[in-house]
Design a protein around this motif. Structure first.
Motif, PDB file in Angstrom:
ATOM      1  N   ALA A  72     132.762  91.176 -19.853  1.00  0.00           N
ATOM      2  CA  ALA A  72     133.902  90.560 -19.173  1.00  0.00           C
ATOM      3  C   ALA A  72     134.832  89.874 -20.165  1.00  0.00           C
ATOM      4  O   ALA A  72     136.064  89.948 -20.042  1.00  0.00           O
ATOM      5  CB  ALA A  72     133.406  89.557 -18.126  1.00  0.00           C
ATOM      6  N   MET A  73     134.257  89.232 -21.150  1.00  0.00           N
ATOM      7  CA  MET A  73     135.069  88.554 -22.158  1.00  0.00           C
ATOM      8  C   MET A  73     135.876  89.568 -22.969  1.00  0.00           C
ATOM      9  O   MET A  73     137.052  89.338 -23.257  1.00  0.00           O
ATOM     10  CB  MET A  73     134.160  87.732 -23.073  1.00  0.00           C
ATOM     11  CG  MET A  73     134.887  86.819 -23.995  1.00  0.00           C
ATOM     12  SD  MET A  73     133.681  85.782 -24.851  1.00  0.00           S
ATOM     13  CE  MET A  73     134.679  85.248 -26.217  1.00  0.00           C
ATOM     14  N   GLY A  74     135.279  90.679 -23.328  1.00  0.00           N
ATOM     15  CA  GLY A  74     135.999  91.713 -24.062  1.00  0.00           C
ATOM     16  C   GLY A  74     137.145  92.291 -23.250  1.00  0.00           C
ATOM     17  O   GLY A  74     138.250  92.482 -23.769  1.00  0.00           O
ATOM     18  N   ALA A  75     136.906  92.546 -21.964  1.00  0.00           N
ATOM     19  CA  ALA A  75     137.966  93.076 -21.104  1.00  0.00           C
ATOM     20  C   ALA A  75     139.084  92.049 -20.933  1.00  0.00           C
ATOM     21  O   ALA A  75     140.271  92.387 -21.041  1.00  0.00           O
ATOM     22  CB  ALA A  75     137.392  93.474 -19.748  1.00  0.00           C
ATOM     23  N   GLY A  76     138.709  90.809 -20.685  1.00  0.00           N
ATOM     24  CA  GLY A  76     139.715  89.765 -20.533  1.00  0.00           C
ATOM     25  C   GLY A  76     140.520  89.560 -21.799  1.00  0.00           C
ATOM     26  O   GLY A  76     141.748  89.379 -21.760  1.00  0.00           O
ATOM     27  N   TRP A  77     139.842  89.593 -22.920  1.00  0.00           N
ATOM     28  CA  TRP A  77     140.500  89.417 -24.215  1.00  0.00           C
ATOM     29  C   TRP A  77     141.504  90.543 -24.451  1.00  0.00           C
ATOM     30  O   TRP A  77     142.634  90.314 -24.882  1.00  0.00           O
ATOM     31  CB  TRP A  77     139.434  89.385 -25.287  1.00  0.00           C
ATOM     32  CG  TRP A  77     139.862  89.126 -26.688  1.00  0.00           C
ATOM     33  CD1 TRP A  77     141.071  88.671 -27.141  1.00  0.00           C
ATOM     34  CD2 TRP A  77     139.062  89.295 -27.850  1.00  0.00           C
ATOM     35  NE1 TRP A  77     141.055  88.559 -28.504  1.00  0.00           N
ATOM     36  CE2 TRP A  77     139.824  88.933 -28.961  1.00  0.00           C
ATOM     37  CE3 TRP A  77     137.759  89.723 -28.057  1.00  0.00           C
ATOM     38  CZ2 TRP A  77     139.345  88.993 -30.263  1.00  0.00           C
ATOM     39  CZ3 TRP A  77     137.273  89.769 -29.345  1.00  0.00           C
ATOM     40  CH2 TRP A  77     138.058  89.399 -30.437  1.00  0.00           C
ATOM     41  N   TYR A 161     148.646  89.773 -19.629  1.00  0.00           N
ATOM     42  CA  TYR A 161     148.279  89.214 -18.334  1.00  0.00           C
ATOM     43  C   TYR A 161     149.486  88.542 -17.696  1.00  0.00           C
ATOM     44  O   TYR A 161     150.171  87.750 -18.320  1.00  0.00           O
ATOM     45  CB  TYR A 161     147.132  88.217 -18.509  1.00  0.00           C
ATOM     46  CG  TYR A 161     146.761  87.504 -17.250  1.00  0.00           C
ATOM     47  CD1 TYR A 161     146.133  88.182 -16.222  1.00  0.00           C
ATOM     48  CD2 TYR A 161     147.045  86.157 -17.075  1.00  0.00           C
ATOM     49  CE1 TYR A 161     145.783  87.538 -15.062  1.00  0.00           C
ATOM     50  CE2 TYR A 161     146.702  85.508 -15.920  1.00  0.00           C
ATOM     51  CZ  TYR A 161     146.068  86.200 -14.918  1.00  0.00           C
ATOM     52  OH  TYR A 161     145.731  85.557 -13.770  1.00  0.00           O
ATOM     53  N   ARG A 162     149.763  88.876 -16.457  1.00  0.00           N
ATOM     54  CA  ARG A 162     150.830  88.316 -15.630  1.00  0.00           C
ATOM     55  C   ARG A 162     152.223  88.762 -16.042  1.00  0.00           C
ATOM     56  O   ARG A 162     153.192  88.355 -15.420  1.00  0.00           O
ATOM     57  CB  ARG A 162     150.770  86.791 -15.596  1.00  0.00           C
ATOM     58  CG  ARG A 162     149.551  86.275 -14.886  1.00  0.00           C
ATOM     59  CD  ARG A 162     149.587  84.770 -14.829  1.00  0.00           C
ATOM     60  NE  ARG A 162     150.816  84.298 -14.213  1.00  0.00           N
ATOM     61  CZ  ARG A 162     150.891  83.706 -13.030  1.00  0.00           C
ATOM     62  NH1 ARG A 162     149.819  83.511 -12.344  1.00  0.00           N
ATOM     63  NH2 ARG A 162     152.041  83.298 -12.543  1.00  0.00           N
ATOM     64  N   ASP A 163     152.378  89.578 -17.088  1.00  0.00           N
ATOM     65  CA  ASP A 163     153.714  90.018 -17.473  1.00  0.00           C
ATOM     66  C   ASP A 163     154.345  90.912 -16.413  1.00  0.00           C
ATOM     67  O   ASP A 163     155.530  90.833 -16.154  1.00  0.00           O
ATOM     68  CB  ASP A 163     153.686  90.784 -18.794  1.00  0.00           C
ATOM     69  CG  ASP A 163     153.628  89.850 -19.979  1.00  0.00           C
ATOM     70  OD1 ASP A 163     153.715  88.630 -19.774  1.00  0.00           O
ATOM     71  OD2 ASP A 163     153.508  90.349 -21.105  1.00  0.00           O
ATOM     72  N   ALA A 164     153.555  91.779 -15.806  1.00  0.00           N
ATOM     73  CA  ALA A 164     154.093  92.732 -14.854  1.00  0.00           C
ATOM     74  C   ALA A 164     154.193  92.156 -13.443  1.00  0.00           C
ATOM     75  O   ALA A 164     154.728  92.792 -12.545  1.00  0.00           O
ATOM     76  CB  ALA A 164     153.218  93.987 -14.839  1.00  0.00           C
ATOM     77  N   VAL A 165     153.686  90.959 -13.240  1.00  0.00           N
ATOM     78  CA  VAL A 165     153.704  90.349 -11.914  1.00  0.00           C
ATOM     79  C   VAL A 165     155.087  89.786 -11.649  1.00  0.00           C
ATOM     80  O   VAL A 165     155.614  88.994 -12.422  1.00  0.00           O
ATOM     81  CB  VAL A 165     152.651  89.222 -11.816  1.00  0.00           C
ATOM     82  CG1 VAL A 165     152.724  88.544 -10.465  1.00  0.00           C
ATOM     83  CG2 VAL A 165     151.272  89.784 -12.065  1.00  0.00           C
ATOM     84  N   ALA A 166     155.680  90.204 -10.566  1.00  0.00           N
ATOM     85  CA  ALA A 166     157.001  89.688 -10.216  1.00  0.00           C
ATOM     86  C   ALA A 166     156.849  88.247  -9.744  1.00  0.00           C
ATOM     87  O   ALA A 166     156.043  87.950  -8.866  1.00  0.00           O
ATOM     88  CB  ALA A 166     157.621  90.550  -9.132  1.00  0.00           C
ATOM     89  N   ARG A 167     157.617  87.385 -10.325  1.00  0.00           N
ATOM     90  CA  ARG A 167     157.575  85.987  -9.932  1.00  0.00           C
ATOM     91  C   ARG A 167     158.730  85.731  -8.963  1.00  0.00           C
ATOM     92  O   ARG A 167     159.877  86.032  -9.277  1.00  0.00           O
ATOM     93  CB  ARG A 167     157.697  85.092 -11.160  1.00  0.00           C
ATOM     94  CG  ARG A 167     156.503  85.238 -12.062  1.00  0.00           C
ATOM     95  CD  ARG A 167     156.564  84.231 -13.192  1.00  0.00           C
ATOM     96  NE  ARG A 167     155.452  84.467 -14.080  1.00  0.00           N
ATOM     97  CZ  ARG A 167     155.577  84.782 -15.357  1.00  0.00           C
ATOM     98  NH1 ARG A 167     156.754  84.871 -15.910  1.00  0.00           N
ATOM     99  NH2 ARG A 167     154.517  84.992 -16.096  1.00  0.00           N
ATOM    100  N   PRO A 168     158.443  85.163  -7.801  1.00  0.00           N
ATOM    101  CA  PRO A 168     159.523  84.920  -6.845  1.00  0.00           C
ATOM    102  C   PRO A 168     160.483  83.871  -7.382  1.00  0.00           C
ATOM    103  O   PRO A 168     160.088  82.938  -8.075  1.00  0.00           O
ATOM    104  CB  PRO A 168     158.787  84.413  -5.600  1.00  0.00           C
ATOM    105  CG  PRO A 168     157.471  83.934  -6.092  1.00  0.00           C
ATOM    106  CD  PRO A 168     157.157  84.730  -7.322  1.00  0.00           C
ATOM    107  N   ALA A 169     161.750  84.070  -7.064  1.00  0.00           N
ATOM    108  CA  ALA A 169     162.769  83.105  -7.492  1.00  0.00           C
ATOM    109  C   ALA A 169     162.586  81.810  -6.716  1.00  0.00           C
ATOM    110  O   ALA A 169     162.202  81.814  -5.544  1.00  0.00           O
ATOM    111  CB  ALA A 169     164.153  83.691  -7.254  1.00  0.00           C
ATOM    112  N   TRP A 170     162.913  80.732  -7.343  1.00  0.00           N
ATOM    113  CA  TRP A 170     162.816  79.436  -6.693  1.00  0.00           C
ATOM    114  C   TRP A 170     163.958  79.296  -5.720  1.00  0.00           C
ATOM    115  O   TRP A 170     165.109  79.626  -6.022  1.00  0.00           O
ATOM    116  CB  TRP A 170     162.864  78.320  -7.733  1.00  0.00           C
ATOM    117  CG  TRP A 170     162.738  76.965  -7.135  1.00  0.00           C
ATOM    118  CD1 TRP A 170     161.602  76.382  -6.705  1.00  0.00           C
ATOM    119  CD2 TRP A 170     163.783  76.039  -6.878  1.00  0.00           C
ATOM    120  NE1 TRP A 170     161.860  75.153  -6.198  1.00  0.00           N
ATOM    121  CE2 TRP A 170     163.212  74.900  -6.308  1.00  0.00           C
ATOM    122  CE3 TRP A 170     165.149  76.062  -7.080  1.00  0.00           C
ATOM    123  CZ2 TRP A 170     163.947  73.803  -5.912  1.00  0.00           C
ATOM    124  CZ3 TRP A 170     165.888  74.964  -6.702  1.00  0.00           C
ATOM    125  CH2 TRP A 170     165.288  73.854  -6.126  1.00  0.00           C
TER     126      TRP A 170
END
Length: 174
Positions: A72-77, A161-170
Motif C-alpha cells: 500500500a505504501m508503494g502504491a500510495g508513494w 494525487y488530486r490533480d485530476a479531481v475537479a474542485r468546485p468553485a467557491w
C-alpha cells in the motif's frame, strides 16, 4: 545490530529518502526497474529467522500485515509522485506533500506493528522489514513505469494525487 541502532539507521534512511523525494530527480525508464526490489527480496528471504519459531502463527500474521502495508505504501508513494517528460525525452519525478504523508503513515503503521510484536513477545528480524521494503519499491517502480508509458506529450505535467479531481468553485451564499 541492536534494536536502538536498527531504529536509528531506519530513521536516518527514511529521512534521507523523504528529503530526496522533495527534489526533482531523473527517472530511469529502462525495463529493469524490478531488479533492485527483487534482489532485496532474495536477500531478505535468504536470511534465517524471519519467522519466530516460538510464535509462528503470530509472526506470519505480522509479516503478512507488514507486506500489505509495504504494498500500500508503494502504491500510495507512486500515485502521489508528480512525473513529467522534458522536451529531450528525459522523465523526471518529484514527491509531493501527499507523498510525505504516505511515508509518515507507512512508518507509523510499521512502528505500530513492531510494537504489537514486541508486546506479544514475537522476535522480529530485520529481514521482514527488508522484504517489506522490497515490496514497497517493487510496487512504486512498477506503477511509475506504467505511468511513464502512458504519458502525455512532452512537457505536459503529470498528474499526482488530486490533480485530476475537479474542485468546485467557491460560491457566495445566496
Amino acid at each position: 545490530m541492536s534494536g536502538l541502532l536498527d531504529a536509528l539507521v531506519v530513521t536516518a534512511v527514511a529521512g534521507l529518502v523523504i528529503s530526496r523525494q522533495l527534489r526533482p530527480s531523473r527517472l530511469d525508464t529502462d525495463r529493469r526497474w524490478w531488479v533492485l526490489p527483487v534482489v532485496l527480496g532474495v536477500v531478505a528471504l535468504r536470511e534465517p529467522g524471519m519467522i519466530d519459531a516460538h510464535h509462528q502463527t503470530t509472526a506470519v500474521l505480522l509479516l503478512a500485515v507488514e507486506l500489505i502495508v509495504g504494498l500500500a505504501m508503494g502504491a500510495g508513494w507512486a500515485w502521489t509522485t508528480r512525473i513529467w517528460v522534458e522536451a529531450d525525452g528525459a522523465v523526471w519525478s518529484r514527491g509531493t506533500r501527499a507523498s510525505i504523508a504516505v511515508w509518515g503513515a507507512g512508518l507509523a503503521l510499521r512502528a505500530g506493528l513492531y510494537g504489537v510484536g514486541a508486546v506479544l513477545g514475537v522476535r522480529q528480524d530485520s529481514s521482514a522489514l527488508l522484504l517489506a521494503l522490497a515490496a514497497t519499491l517493487l510496487v512504486r517502480s512498477g506503477v511509475l513505469a506504467w505511468r511513464v508509458q502512458t504519458r502525455r506529450p512532452a512537457g505536459a505535467p503529470g498528474p499526482a494525487y488530486r490533480d485530476a479531481v475537479a474542485r468546485p468553485a467557491w460560491k457566495e451564499p445566496a
